[in-house]
Design a protein around this motif. Structure first.
Motif, short mmCIF file in Angstrom:
data_model
loop_
_atom_site.label_atom_id
_atom_site.label_comp_id
_atom_site.label_asym_id
_atom_site.label_seq_id
_atom_site.Cartn_x
_atom_site.Cartn_y
_atom_site.Cartn_z
N ALA A 34 21.56 19.68 63.72
CA ALA A 34 20.83 20.65 62.89
C ALA A 34 21.59 20.95 61.61
O ALA A 34 21.00 21.01 60.53
N ALA A 35 22.90 21.12 61.72
CA ALA A 35 23.71 21.39 60.53
C ALA A 35 23.68 20.22 59.56
O ALA A 35 23.57 20.41 58.34
N LEU A 36 23.76 19.01 60.07
CA LEU A 36 23.70 17.83 59.21
C LEU A 36 22.33 17.69 58.55
O LEU A 36 22.24 17.28 57.38
N LEU B 86 10.86 21.57 55.73
CA LEU B 86 11.47 20.61 56.65
C LEU B 86 12.58 21.26 57.48
O LEU B 86 12.72 20.96 58.67
N ILE B 87 13.36 22.12 56.86
CA ILE B 87 14.41 22.82 57.60
C ILE B 87 13.79 23.69 58.68
O ILE B 87 14.26 23.73 59.82
N LEU C 175 18.71 23.85 66.22
CA LEU C 175 19.75 24.87 66.28
C LEU C 175 19.49 25.85 67.43
O LEU C 175 20.40 26.20 68.19
N ILE C 176 18.24 26.27 67.58
CA ILE C 176 17.89 27.18 68.67
C ILE C 176 18.12 26.54 70.02
O ILE C 176 18.67 27.17 70.94
N ALA C 177 17.73 25.26 70.17
CA ALA C 177 17.96 24.56 71.44
C ALA C 177 19.45 24.42 71.74
O ALA C 177 19.88 24.60 72.88
N GLY C 178 20.24 24.10 70.73
CA GLY C 178 21.68 23.96 70.92
C GLY C 178 22.34 25.25 71.34
O GLY C 178 23.15 25.29 72.27
#
Length: 124
Positions: free
Chosen positions: A16-18, A63-64, A72-75
């Protein structure tokens, strides 16, 4: 199995960060290109480019929102051992299968972790 879920959570946060970084750079690149092209264009073309660039300025944010934020939420959910996070990760993993080669590897790993978790849950 909890170790694999933790690893999967870290992978989802990193991906997600990438994705966010890539989309921010894409937005900057597109704005620079459109700025250069508009400065070299005639007035009629400039109006068209203004319309197109005003529409494209929202593309990275959209897109973000639809790609990176769920990952990000899943992680975070996987790292916090939430029960819903594995299902969300499975759904996102199925979408990541189409993003060859890294997304495919993440998707396959996600499906494997989900399948093993379900198998161990049924055995217990």
């Amino acid at each position: 199995m909890e170790n694999h879920k933790r690893i999967l959570g870290i992978i989802y946060i990193i991906s997600a960060a990438l994705q966010v970084l890539l989309l921010v750079f894409l937005g900057l690149f597109l704005s620079a290109i459109f700025g250069f092209v508009k400065s070299e264009a005639d007035p009629e073309t400039q109006r068209i480019l203004d319309l197109v660039s005003s529409l494209l300025q929202y593309l990275p944010a959209i897109l973000i929102t639809f790609m990176s934020l769920p990952s990000l939420i899943a992680g975070i959910g996987l790292l916090n051992r939430q029960s819903w996070a594995m299902v969300l990760a499975l759904i996102l993993g199925c979408f990541k299968l189409f993003s060859f080669p890294i997304g495919t590897a993440i998707g396959v790993y996600t499906i494997w972790v989900y399948a093993e978790d379900q198998r161990l849950t049924k055995q217990a």
